[in-house]
Design a protein around this motif. Sequence first.
Motif: not given
Length: 403
Positions: A108-134
């Motif tokens: 949900s809103l945590g999905g929106a948060a990971v979409l926003r934060a992923a680009g700032e975390i160099d180690s992240v290779k993959a992102v999964a969202t569940l019921g996230a708002p655009f």
Amino acid sequence: MPTQRVTFPGHDGGNLAARLDLPDGPHLGTALFAHCFTCSKDIPAARRIAGRLSAMGIAVLRFDFTGLGHSEGEFSNTNFSSNVSDLRGASKYLESKGMAPGLLIGHSLGGAAVLRAAGEIDSVKAVATLGAPFDPSHVTHNFGGALDDIEKLGHAEVSLGGRPFTIRQSFVEDVNATNLAPAIASLKRALLVLHAPRDQVVGIENAGAIFDAAKHPKSFVTLDGADHLISMGEDAEYAAEVIAAWAGRYLDLSPPAPPPGAPEGIVRVSEADQKGFLQDVNSGPFHHALADEPLAYGGTNQGMTPYGFLAAGLGACSSMTIRMYARRKGWPLDHVWVDVSHDKLHVKDAEMPKGEKVDTFKRVIHLIGNLDSDQRNRLIEIADKCPVHKTLERTSKVITTTG
């Protein structure tokens, strides 16, 4: 699955409460889970996803955002941007432990948060969202008539999930000012979007907008029949299975060499649900199955029974051995399949105690192809040479120790 209770500093310096679900075996990767708006790290979906990933060697950190669950701080002083900052804090904590996250999962809103934060975390290779708002401002739909009071008074109390929360105007302004489209377009990470088509909280059109804004590699999976919180066990299990299978394509999950004397490595079986009998069965990070019991015996019938696995081993080994022999001989075997059933029959052998039962496996071998009778008979004989057949026919020894 060992679980550690840990804390780390949030965006305002207060301690955030977290659970670190560790693999029973080798640690092959790390994931970070962000829960839904006003939820907690302990919702069923988070627990099941963490359990499934840890079973395949991926440690999972799930934490409570500031002011929620067991974390310190005032929820009323938080907003979407502070959630993103908490996520970065969680990532820094994992990095300090030598476990930098390669996978971000947000609900949900945590999905929106990971979409926003992923680009700032160099180690992240993959992102999964569940019921996230655009659009993170979508969450304000839950505030109803309180929006007018929030604007007039600067804050108001709203009921979310039957619990009262104080929402400030700064929260509304923050989500209204957030535009995720640029972050999604420049994600440069593999993306998996999971969404329920009948989600009454965050409509399915949000998943479409996220998917359209993202560049490849991207995947979209429908959670048919699930609610927004993915509260049903079978829906949480399905989401966990999909995420685990998908993540294996983008994370380096190379296992260490198997221990001496165990050429096939370790098969690890761990409880998936303490209420019934469901078990996660893992052979390394890539091979997973579920073991269970039928409904009539208190199980949930989500996997084969233990004897089913034993019969499957005999059938698979028989088929492989036949194929290997026919290939070596150049015989025209087009297809082979093996039906195996198991039963316990009373022993009539005089050497066995009276009334004793013995395990009996009935094996029916089907051979398709232009084979003559001699070739067919030989292939049936060869089936008896398969290693599992030999193991079942002779006495085995099980050595048990405590871990």
